[in-house]
Design a protein around this motif. Structure first.
Motif, PDB file in Angstrom:
ATOM      1  N   PHE A   2     -31.697   8.915  61.959  1.00  0.00           N
ATOM      2  CA  PHE A   2     -31.424  10.264  62.467  1.00  0.00           C
ATOM      3  C   PHE A   2     -32.215  11.299  61.675  1.00  0.00           C
ATOM      4  O   PHE A   2     -32.949  12.113  62.230  1.00  0.00           O
ATOM      5  CB  PHE A   2     -29.918  10.555  62.392  1.00  0.00           C
ATOM      6  CG  PHE A   2     -29.527  11.911  62.923  1.00  0.00           C
ATOM      7  CD1 PHE A   2     -29.373  12.112  64.286  1.00  0.00           C
ATOM      8  CD2 PHE A   2     -29.324  12.981  62.068  1.00  0.00           C
ATOM      9  CE1 PHE A   2     -29.014  13.358  64.787  1.00  0.00           C
ATOM     10  CE2 PHE A   2     -28.973  14.237  62.560  1.00  0.00           C
ATOM     11  CZ  PHE A   2     -28.814  14.416  63.916  1.00  0.00           C
ATOM     12  N   VAL A   3     -32.064  11.242  60.354  1.00  0.00           N
ATOM     13  CA  VAL A   3     -32.762  12.227  59.516  1.00  0.00           C
ATOM     14  C   VAL A   3     -34.249  11.885  59.457  1.00  0.00           C
ATOM     15  O   VAL A   3     -35.108  12.781  59.512  1.00  0.00           O
ATOM     16  CB  VAL A   3     -32.142  12.257  58.100  1.00  0.00           C
ATOM     17  CG1 VAL A   3     -32.866  13.267  57.221  1.00  0.00           C
ATOM     18  CG2 VAL A   3     -30.657  12.613  58.165  1.00  0.00           C
ATOM     19  N   ARG A   6     -36.300  13.141  62.381  1.00  0.00           N
ATOM     20  CA  ARG A   6     -36.354  14.604  62.432  1.00  0.00           C
ATOM     21  C   ARG A   6     -37.190  15.160  61.293  1.00  0.00           C
ATOM     22  O   ARG A   6     -37.868  16.182  61.442  1.00  0.00           O
ATOM     23  CB  ARG A   6     -34.922  15.170  62.432  1.00  0.00           C
ATOM     24  CG  ARG A   6     -34.293  15.026  63.803  1.00  0.00           C
ATOM     25  CD  ARG A   6     -32.786  15.017  63.784  1.00  0.00           C
ATOM     26  NE  ARG A   6     -32.260  14.856  65.137  1.00  0.00           N
ATOM     27  CZ  ARG A   6     -32.163  13.686  65.774  1.00  0.00           C
ATOM     28  NH1 ARG A   6     -32.564  12.568  65.155  1.00  0.00           N
ATOM     29  NH2 ARG A   6     -31.681  13.618  66.996  1.00  0.00           N
ATOM     30  N   ASP A   7     -37.154  14.475  60.140  1.00  0.00           N
ATOM     31  CA  ASP A   7     -38.029  14.859  59.018  1.00  0.00           C
ATOM     32  C   ASP A   7     -39.488  14.776  59.437  1.00  0.00           C
ATOM     33  O   ASP A   7     -40.289  15.656  59.144  1.00  0.00           O
ATOM     34  CB  ASP A   7     -37.824  13.890  57.843  1.00  0.00           C
ATOM     35  CG  ASP A   7     -36.795  14.415  56.856  1.00  0.00           C
ATOM     36  OD1 ASP A   7     -36.423  15.598  56.971  1.00  0.00           O
ATOM     37  OD2 ASP A   7     -36.358  13.640  55.990  1.00  0.00           O
ATOM     38  N   ARG A   9     -40.720  14.863  62.405  1.00  0.00           N
ATOM     39  CA  ARG A   9     -41.041  15.893  63.395  1.00  0.00           C
ATOM     40  C   ARG A   9     -41.207  17.248  62.718  1.00  0.00           C
ATOM     41  O   ARG A   9     -42.127  18.003  63.037  1.00  0.00           O
ATOM     42  CB  ARG A   9     -39.930  15.958  64.444  1.00  0.00           C
ATOM     43  CG  ARG A   9     -40.298  16.790  65.660  1.00  0.00           C
ATOM     44  CD  ARG A   9     -39.274  16.641  66.754  1.00  0.00           C
ATOM     45  NE  ARG A   9     -37.963  17.108  66.332  1.00  0.00           N
ATOM     46  CZ  ARG A   9     -36.817  16.814  66.950  1.00  0.00           C
ATOM     47  NH1 ARG A   9     -36.834  16.015  67.996  1.00  0.00           N
ATOM     48  NH2 ARG A   9     -35.668  17.273  66.529  1.00  0.00           N
ATOM     49  N   PHE A  10     -40.333  17.553  61.763  1.00  0.00           N
ATOM     50  CA  PHE A  10     -40.379  18.861  61.094  1.00  0.00           C
ATOM     51  C   PHE A  10     -41.620  18.972  60.214  1.00  0.00           C
ATOM     52  O   PHE A  10     -42.317  19.981  60.238  1.00  0.00           O
ATOM     53  CB  PHE A  10     -39.108  19.041  60.252  1.00  0.00           C
ATOM     54  CG  PHE A  10     -39.031  20.379  59.575  1.00  0.00           C
ATOM     55  CD1 PHE A  10     -38.588  21.493  60.272  1.00  0.00           C
ATOM     56  CD2 PHE A  10     -39.408  20.528  58.250  1.00  0.00           C
ATOM     57  CE1 PHE A  10     -38.515  22.738  59.656  1.00  0.00           C
ATOM     58  CE2 PHE A  10     -39.345  21.765  57.627  1.00  0.00           C
ATOM     59  CZ  PHE A  10     -38.897  22.871  58.341  1.00  0.00           C
ATOM     60  N   TRP A 257     -42.278  13.008  48.064  1.00  0.00           N
ATOM     61  CA  TRP A 257     -41.402  13.385  49.184  1.00  0.00           C
ATOM     62  C   TRP A 257     -39.935  13.305  48.778  1.00  0.00           C
ATOM     63  O   TRP A 257     -39.138  14.180  49.092  1.00  0.00           O
ATOM     64  CB  TRP A 257     -41.711  12.461  50.362  1.00  0.00           C
ATOM     65  CG  TRP A 257     -40.954  12.736  51.634  1.00  0.00           C
ATOM     66  CD1 TRP A 257     -40.118  11.881  52.286  1.00  0.00           C
ATOM     67  CD2 TRP A 257     -40.979  13.933  52.409  1.00  0.00           C
ATOM     68  NE1 TRP A 257     -39.628  12.476  53.416  1.00  0.00           N
ATOM     69  CE2 TRP A 257     -40.126  13.731  53.517  1.00  0.00           C
ATOM     70  CE3 TRP A 257     -41.623  15.151  52.265  1.00  0.00           C
ATOM     71  CZ2 TRP A 257     -39.910  14.711  54.471  1.00  0.00           C
ATOM     72  CZ3 TRP A 257     -41.403  16.131  53.233  1.00  0.00           C
ATOM     73  CH2 TRP A 257     -40.563  15.908  54.311  1.00  0.00           C
ATOM     74  N   ASP A 264     -31.751  18.201  49.421  1.00  0.00           N
ATOM     75  CA  ASP A 264     -31.246  17.731  50.724  1.00  0.00           C
ATOM     76  C   ASP A 264     -30.479  16.418  50.568  1.00  0.00           C
ATOM     77  O   ASP A 264     -29.436  16.212  51.209  1.00  0.00           O
ATOM     78  CB  ASP A 264     -32.406  17.512  51.705  1.00  0.00           C
ATOM     79  CG  ASP A 264     -32.955  18.823  52.252  1.00  0.00           C
ATOM     80  OD1 ASP A 264     -32.344  19.867  51.964  1.00  0.00           O
ATOM     81  OD2 ASP A 264     -33.986  18.791  52.940  1.00  0.00           O
ATOM     82  N   VAL A 267     -27.143  17.158  49.210  1.00  0.00           N
ATOM     83  CA  VAL A 267     -26.265  17.721  50.252  1.00  0.00           C
ATOM     84  C   VAL A 267     -25.774  16.607  51.178  1.00  0.00           C
ATOM     85  O   VAL A 267     -24.582  16.535  51.519  1.00  0.00           O
ATOM     86  CB  VAL A 267     -27.016  18.801  51.069  1.00  0.00           C
ATOM     87  CG1 VAL A 267     -26.192  19.232  52.275  1.00  0.00           C
ATOM     88  CG2 VAL A 267     -27.329  20.000  50.197  1.00  0.00           C
ATOM     89  N   LEU A 268     -26.704  15.737  51.568  1.00  0.00           N
ATOM     90  CA  LEU A 268     -26.322  14.638  52.461  1.00  0.00           C
ATOM     91  C   LEU A 268     -25.256  13.761  51.816  1.00  0.00           C
ATOM     92  O   LEU A 268     -24.300  13.328  52.471  1.00  0.00           O
ATOM     93  CB  LEU A 268     -27.561  13.803  52.818  1.00  0.00           C
ATOM     94  CG  LEU A 268     -28.526  14.469  53.812  1.00  0.00           C
ATOM     95  CD1 LEU A 268     -29.885  13.792  53.783  1.00  0.00           C
ATOM     96  CD2 LEU A 268     -27.942  14.431  55.214  1.00  0.00           C
ATOM     97  N   LYS A 269     -25.409  13.518  50.523  1.00  0.00           N
ATOM     98  CA  LYS A 269     -24.378  12.730  49.835  1.00  0.00           C
ATOM     99  C   LYS A 269     -23.059  13.501  49.778  1.00  0.00           C
ATOM    100  O   LYS A 269     -21.982  12.930  49.950  1.00  0.00           O
ATOM    101  CB  LYS A 269     -24.843  12.379  48.413  1.00  0.00           C
ATOM    102  CG  LYS A 269     -25.872  11.259  48.366  1.00  0.00           C
ATOM    103  CD  LYS A 269     -26.098  10.829  46.928  1.00  0.00           C
ATOM    104  CE  LYS A 269     -26.944   9.571  46.891  1.00  0.00           C
ATOM    105  NZ  LYS A 269     -27.131   9.080  45.507  1.00  0.00           N
ATOM    106  N   ALA A 273     -22.900  10.996  53.138  1.00  0.00           N
ATOM    107  CA  ALA A 273     -23.891   9.924  53.312  1.00  0.00           C
ATOM    108  C   ALA A 273     -23.893   9.045  52.066  1.00  0.00           C
ATOM    109  O   ALA A 273     -23.924   9.555  50.949  1.00  0.00           O
ATOM    110  CB  ALA A 273     -25.274  10.516  53.536  1.00  0.00           C
ATOM    111  N   TYR A 277     -27.104   4.299  53.095  1.00  0.00           N
ATOM    112  CA  TYR A 277     -27.539   4.942  54.347  1.00  0.00           C
ATOM    113  C   TYR A 277     -28.839   5.696  54.130  1.00  0.00           C
ATOM    114  O   TYR A 277     -29.786   5.597  54.921  1.00  0.00           O
ATOM    115  CB  TYR A 277     -26.430   5.902  54.817  1.00  0.00           C
ATOM    116  CG  TYR A 277     -26.806   6.761  56.004  1.00  0.00           C
ATOM    117  CD1 TYR A 277     -26.517   6.346  57.295  1.00  0.00           C
ATOM    118  CD2 TYR A 277     -27.451   7.989  55.826  1.00  0.00           C
ATOM    119  CE1 TYR A 277     -26.860   7.136  58.386  1.00  0.00           C
ATOM    120  CE2 TYR A 277     -27.806   8.782  56.906  1.00  0.00           C
ATOM    121  CZ  TYR A 277     -27.496   8.351  58.188  1.00  0.00           C
ATOM    122  OH  TYR A 277     -27.843   9.131  59.262  1.00  0.00           O
TER     123      TYR A 277
END
Lengths: 357, 237
Positions: A2-3, A6-7, A9-10, A257, A264, A267-269, A273, A277
């Motif tokens: 999921f991430v 999108r990463d 793409r961003f 990276w 981030d 935050v995800l943790k 997350a 994962y």
């Protein structure tokens, strides 16, 4: 994913740049693989595609034995002993020498192989050479406008072309085929260089000991071609360096990276997350990058190589053989990325709150 | 807007003799015991370094006490490993941060969907609920914007939507209006009040007495790692 997706793409610019680097390295690796395969065939196909399981090298009595077509010589006693050995399949004398073929107003370096009709490559036209005759490869025939019945000069001997064969080469020179006695006249040698053998049930080790010969597999005999091993090992070393460079470049990219994404990841943790994962997500991202880059690079490498090989460059690469460097690039790139993203496991979610312990 | 639809135990959070030391004599928490009941809105106030943020981190499962126990919905957090704590945060806790902590690479909608993705919800269901939440919070038209293009108030609304995505038993807020202008801050306070009025349990850490008195039904004041005073509040308009 999921991430990860999108990463990509961003940050498409950064990933495109990195994908381009992977593509270029893969192109280079694919091209090197093709070149390695092409040079190997160019240096050895006359031996590598012989219908014989083993090659026997010999040396005159009292000299050191070595796997070398240049230095090997099979004396009459050795030849007789091998031909009369109990259980032996077939034994064919094989002479190999470098020479020059002149036809009308053209001349080219050729490798001259003297042997029986059984070891001859498939005939395109004509028939196997008899005494005073020679069979030439299709490419040489085209280039020098040679046809069956043409008269050519090989070394100092004028021979009649008896047939056109499938292309073979030895020592980066196109091969021409003749009988072993004719070969001796062309090369000035007095004995064949080696024996091409189907050992059957014969005890080849005992024969080697008794007759001062050395039997190796057909593949092992390629090391006896002058410069073959050095050329191949140089190219393989460059391939190895490129694989290492690829793993390091991908690892370095994902290290930077991962460091950039530190907040981030925290935050995800913090929102639930797990490290597993996030590591899986990061590796999936690396896999997407590597697959995109390597498949594009391999496709361009194969296409580019095909174009270049049309211009006479020795290049041999198939879909199956290109899979090896692609898989190696992906595996090593993932290993590099894996080492880089393992730092995800040490990111403290508390940093998402701006706290310090 | 919906909150946890199960039958939560009457006591949602129970701290018993919680102590947190950072080496030497430095104590962030010094034997704190307290209970937060379902549907309560509790504000924790106190000067910087008094231990209120440490308390929030402990309840969020982001930090572990040196001694004492923390139970949330009868689950002893001390018995959970790192993965267990991640699952706990994923399923039972919603968090709102002072500086929003949205993922810059994800759109507003994806930031909200992300929370459901972690629980394994289907993409379709997650997207539907995320759109409902963004709509209820008045920012549905901003769903495709990235955080950098949103105002502070909008970002905090996205963060609230993310926190509510998995219908948490407990919503934790760390200075939720601290980075907002007064108008956006008032909007977020209204939002917290609305959430509490439909049954969402809140634990808010703040320096702002106005936030505490507007949003909380109980105020806990901390000093030197201990509860100095506890009082019930009448919400102001």
């Amino acid at each position: 994913m999921f991430v990860a997706l999108r990463d990509i793409r961003f940050a498409r610019g950064r990933f495109a740049l990195m994908g381009a680097v992977v593509t270029l390295i893969t192109m280079l690796v694919a091209f090197l693989y093709g070149l390695t395969g092409g040079l190997a065939a160019d240096a050895s196909s006359a031996v590598a595609r012989l219908p014989a399981a083993s090659i026997v090298f010999g040396s005159p009595q009292g000299t050191a034995l070595e796997v070398s077509f240049s230095n090997s010589s099979i004396g009459p006693a050795q030849l007789t002993a091998w031909q009369s050995a109990p259980g032996i399949g077939t034994v064919a004398p094989l002479g190999i020498a470098m020479s020059r073929l002149t036809s009308q107003d053209t001349a080219a370096s050729v490798s001259v192989l003297g042997t029986g009709a059984a070891l001859l490559p498939p005939l395109v036209s004509g028939r196997a050479p008899a005494e005073g005759q020679v069979a030439v490869g299709a490419k040489t025939a085209r280039a020098d406008r040679i046809t069956v019945g043409s008269r050519v000069t090989v070394g100092a001997q004028t021979l009649t072309v008896s047939g056109i064969t499938a292309d073979r080469s030895y020592g980066h020179a196109a091969s021409v085929w003749t009988t072993e006695p004719t070969w001796q006249r062309v090369s000035g040698a007095t004995a064949p260089s080696a024996l091409a053998v189907q050992p059957g049930s014969a005890d080849t080790a005992a024969l080697d000991r008794a007759r001062n010969t050395r039997t190796v597999s057909r593949g092992g005999a390629l090391a006896g071609i002058d410069g073959y091993s050095a050329e191949q090992s140089s190219l393989r070393m460059i391939q190895g360096f490129l694989f290492v460079v690829s793993a390091l470049v991908v690892g370095a990219f994902f290290t930077v990276w991962t460091v950039q994404r530190g907040t981030d990841i925290a935050v995800l943790k913090a929102v639930g997350a797990s490290s597993g994962y996030l590591v899986r997500d990061a590796l999936a991202q690396a896999l997407v990058l590597l697959l995109g880059g390597t498949l594009t690079g391999a496709a361009v490498g194969v296409a580019g190589g095909a174009l270049l090989s049309g211009g006479g460059l020795p290049f041999a690469l198939s879909g199956a053989t290109v899979a090896v460097p692609v898989l190696a690039m992906v595996a090593l790139g993932l290993a590099g990325a894996g080492l880089a993203v393992r730092r995800i496991t040490s990111v403290d979610p508390l940093t998402a709150l701006g706290a310090s312990r | 807007m919906t909150t946890d639809e199960g039958s939560p135990p009457r006591v949602v959070v129970r701290l018993n003799g919680v102590r947190k030391e950072y080496g030497g004599d430095a104590r962030a928490l010094d034997g704190v015991s307290l209970e937060i009941r379902a549907g309560e809105a509790v504000a924790v106030m106190g000067p910087s370094g008094c231990g209120k943020s440490t308390l929030l981190n402990m309840v969020a499962g982001l930090d572990r006490p040196t001694s004492g126990t923390i139970e949330v919905r009868d689950q002893d957090l001390g018995k959970l490993n790192e993965t267990g704590l991640a699952l706990y945060r994923r399923h039972h806790i919603g968090m709102i941060f002072q500086f929003f902590n949205l993922i810059d690479d994800l759109s507003a909608l994806d930031n909200v969907v992300l929370a459901a993705q972690l629980t394994g919800s289907s993409a379709k269901q997650a997207r539907r609920r995320a759109l409902e939440l963004l709509d209820e919070l008045g920012i549905a038209d901003r769903k495709n914007m990235y955080p950098a293009a949103l105002s502070g108030g909008e970002r905090q609304r996205v963060a609230v939507a993310r926190a509510l995505m998995n219908r948490p038993a407990l919503l934790l807020a760390d200075e939720p209006t601290g980075a907002l202008d007064s108008r956006s801050g008032e909007q977020v306070m209204d939002l917290l009040i609305d959430l509490n009025q439909i049954g969402q349990t809140l634990l808010i850490v703040t320096h702002d007495p106005h936030l505490a008195t507007r949003c909380a039904s109980r105020l806990i004041e901390f000093a030197d790692g201990r509860i100095a005073r506890e009082s019930s509040l009448e919400r102001t308009a």
